[in-house]
Design a protein around this motif. Structure first.
Motif, PDB file in Angstrom:
ATOM      1  N   LEU A 309       0.826  -1.200   0.000  1.00 53.32           N
ATOM      2  CA  LEU A 309       0.000   0.000   0.000  1.00 53.32           C
ATOM      3  C   LEU A 309       0.863   1.254   0.000  1.00 53.32           C
ATOM      4  O   LEU A 309       0.615   2.195  -0.780  1.00 53.32           O
ATOM      5  CB  LEU A 309      -0.920  -0.012   1.223  1.00 53.32           C
ATOM      6  N   TYR A 347      -5.915   6.937   1.464  1.00 55.25           N
ATOM      7  CA  TYR A 347      -6.258   5.527   1.650  1.00 55.25           C
ATOM      8  C   TYR A 347      -7.185   5.412   2.844  1.00 55.25           C
ATOM      9  O   TYR A 347      -7.269   6.318   3.694  1.00 55.25           O
ATOM     10  CB  TYR A 347      -5.003   4.674   1.854  1.00 55.25           C
ATOM     11  N   VAL A 356      -7.177   4.659  -2.514  1.00 52.99           N
ATOM     12  CA  VAL A 356      -6.972   3.224  -2.320  1.00 52.99           C
ATOM     13  C   VAL A 356      -7.852   2.771  -1.158  1.00 52.99           C
ATOM     14  O   VAL A 356      -7.686   3.227  -0.026  1.00 52.99           O
ATOM     15  CB  VAL A 356      -5.500   2.891  -2.018  1.00 52.99           C
ATOM     16  N   LEU A 371      -6.663  -4.720  -2.106  1.00 51.77           N
ATOM     17  CA  LEU A 371      -6.715  -3.270  -2.224  1.00 51.77           C
ATOM     18  C   LEU A 371      -7.499  -2.923  -3.480  1.00 51.77           C
ATOM     19  O   LEU A 371      -7.347  -3.575  -4.518  1.00 51.77           O
ATOM     20  CB  LEU A 371      -5.308  -2.680  -2.313  1.00 51.77           C
ATOM     21  N   ILE A 373      -7.986   0.067  -6.130  1.00 52.30           N
ATOM     22  CA  ILE A 373      -7.455   1.324  -6.634  1.00 52.30           C
ATOM     23  C   ILE A 373      -8.587   2.022  -7.378  1.00 52.30           C
ATOM     24  O   ILE A 373      -9.049   1.550  -8.416  1.00 52.30           O
ATOM     25  CB  ILE A 373      -6.255   1.106  -7.576  1.00 52.30           C
TER      26      ILE A 373
END
Length: 498
Positions: A309, A347, A356, A371, A373
């Motif tokens: 990440l 994030y 994210v 994850l 995106i």
């Protein structure tokens, strides 16, 4: 991952094609456009046995409308006479096209005819090289793509006659997840799911999305290269099926100024040789979270997942043209959170407002840890997008990069507007006075950033100089065309009163 009936030898191939007399093949250009042709069965088999066939390199020397780049780029140019590339047929991609009388179909990769190595900007070659590097570490990259797309009751001819203005949406109104709206154009809606399944593009979900005539389709999670193949072929499928129904599905990122744009969200993870997610925490850590996690949002993400990440976040501004490759794509990001389109390096756990999104326990089982995106639009080239994302993530693991900012949940709306983050949690010492980095807001600034000498994108383990120079040159071409264009907005605003 090969398709279900892919041949493993020339003899298998001959048996598969015994009742055919022609074969369709296609490769992908930098804009994600399929370029191909039909070949006689005899010519095709000869090319397979001979290691490939000649294919004009001009597909890397012109844009999506076949206008030759005025700047001499690396792969195809006046200096080399737009020479042939070596097109290598990938037997593992064998399919039959159900709406073309079950014609056999294969994807191509493009090689340098002298070195027999993948050319620097061949989409499949770039991603294959990345996957091979990851697999040498004992890991396997997996991915999923989701597409949102507007649709119009138009044909290419009618849209051209209307000069692409006042196009009729497939349906009226805002109807996300509507069961009723799919009863209109019902055959088309089901054909998208059923015909793509026959074409070996399995889907996980298929529904209406908010906006006039908008659908969203989620492709089934699989290995990264197979996902990119499936993603590019889904767009081809949707457009082909649409033609048969008098419908144009558009993967343009922002067709309407006052409505949400079309995303191309990408889910990613790594698995080990036993199929276990490298991002998952251990069973013991499921109760309270991983000790040493940077914050609560990542406590159910493994240490490797946190490094991955951090790698994405550090390099994200430098690889933006691989995620948002068009002029129009950046208009989708202008509205930011108002349209759930991230425009900053952020994030967060299960946050659709972040660039994210962390998907981990407790909302999913450990095996589903991944994850998402959320920066790319539906106009992305999935090969380049996946290559850049995984390259940045692997770089984060290799460098053991640390998260340098707080999750989006710890920012107020005002903080996110100004870029100033005032913390009120245990992480105040670490994150006080942190600055939220905005993503490039135009293709021009994104390309300039990607091409600067110290760009992360230029690192050989990410995208490399040759790729950046060639692909960056194609993006500069797009910017030049845009700068030269006079739009309806300009005429309406300035013609009388300026």
């Amino acid at each position: 991952m090969a398709t279900s009936a892919a041949p493993t030898s020339v003899e298998d191939l001959k048996q598969l094609l015994k009742n055919d007399h022609k074969v369709k093949v296609a490769g992908i250009d930098v804009d994600g456009v399929l370029r191909g042709k039909f070949m006689s069965k005899e010519k095709f088999l000869s090319a397979v046995q001979g290691g490939g066939f000649g294919f004009c390199s001009v597909i890397f020397g012109w844009d999506m409308h076949d206008a030759v780049y005025p700047t001499e780029l690396l792969i195809s140019n006046r200096g080399n006479g737009y020479r042939d590339l070596l097109a290598k047929i990938d037997l593992s991609t064998y399919r039959r096209i159900p709406w073309e009388n079950n014609a056999p179909f294969f994807l191509l990769s493009f090689l340098d005819p002298e070195t027999k190595e993948p050319i620097c900007a061949d989409p499949r070659g770039v991603l294959k090289k990345l996957c091979e590097r990851v697999e040498k570490k004992g890991w396997h990259p997996y991915a999923g793509c989701e597409y949102e797309y507007f649709q119009f009751k138009e044909t290419p001819e009618s849209a051209t006659e209307k000069r692409f203005s006042n196009l009729q949406p497939l349906t009226a109104g805002m109807h996300g997840y509507s069961l009723l709206r799919t009863q209109l154009n019902n055959d088309y809606f089901h054909d998208l799911f059923d015909e793509t399944a026959k074409f070996e593009i399995p889907l996980e979900g298929h529904h209406t999305e908010t906006g006039p005539g908008v659908y969203e389709t989620a492709l089934a999670y699989t290995t990264a290269l197979r996902m990119a193949d499936n993603a590019i072929l889904f767009k081809f499928s949707a457009k082909s099926i649409g033609m048969k129904h008098g419908i144009i599905p558009s993967f343009m990122a922002k067709p309407w100024g006052n409505l949400p744009g079309c995303s191309g969200h990408i889910h990613v993870s790594l698995r080990d040789s036993n199929g276990k997610s490298l991002f998952a925490v251990s069973d013991a850590e499921l109760k309270t979270g991983r000790e040493g996690a940077a914050n609560d949002d990542v406590k159910f993400l493994s240490q490797e997942g946190e490094w991955f990440l951090a790698g994405i976040l550090e390099g994200l501004p430098d690889i933006m043209p691989t995620l948002v490759p068009t002029i129009n794509g950046y208009k989708r990001l202008v509205g930011g959170e108002a349209f759930w389109a991230p425009n900053a390096v952020t994030y967060g756990y299960d946050s659709r407002a972040a660039s994210v999104r962390i998907i981990s326990p407790p909302s999913v089982p450990p095996a589903a840890t991944r994850l998402e995106i959320r920066v790319p639009g539906a106009d992305m080239n999935p090969y380049f997008a996946l290559s850049a994302i995984f390259a940045l993530g692997i770089r984060g693991i290799e460098k053991k990069l640390k998260l340098t900012g707080p999750p989006i949940s710890q920012m107020s709306p005002e903080d996110k507007k100004t870029g100033k983050v005032e913390m009120s949690s245990d992480y105040v010492v670490v994150f006080s006075l942190s600055v939220v980095q905005m993503l490039p807001q135009s293709l021009a600034t994104a390309t300039e950033r990607m091409m600067r000498p110290n760009s992360v994108a230029r690192e050989e383990s990410v995208l490399g100089d040759d790729f950046v120079e060639h692909f960056g040159g194609t993006r500069q071409h797009e910017v030049r065309l845009w700068n030269e264009a006079v739009t309806n907005w300009e005429v309406e605003r300035y013609l009388e009163l300026a």
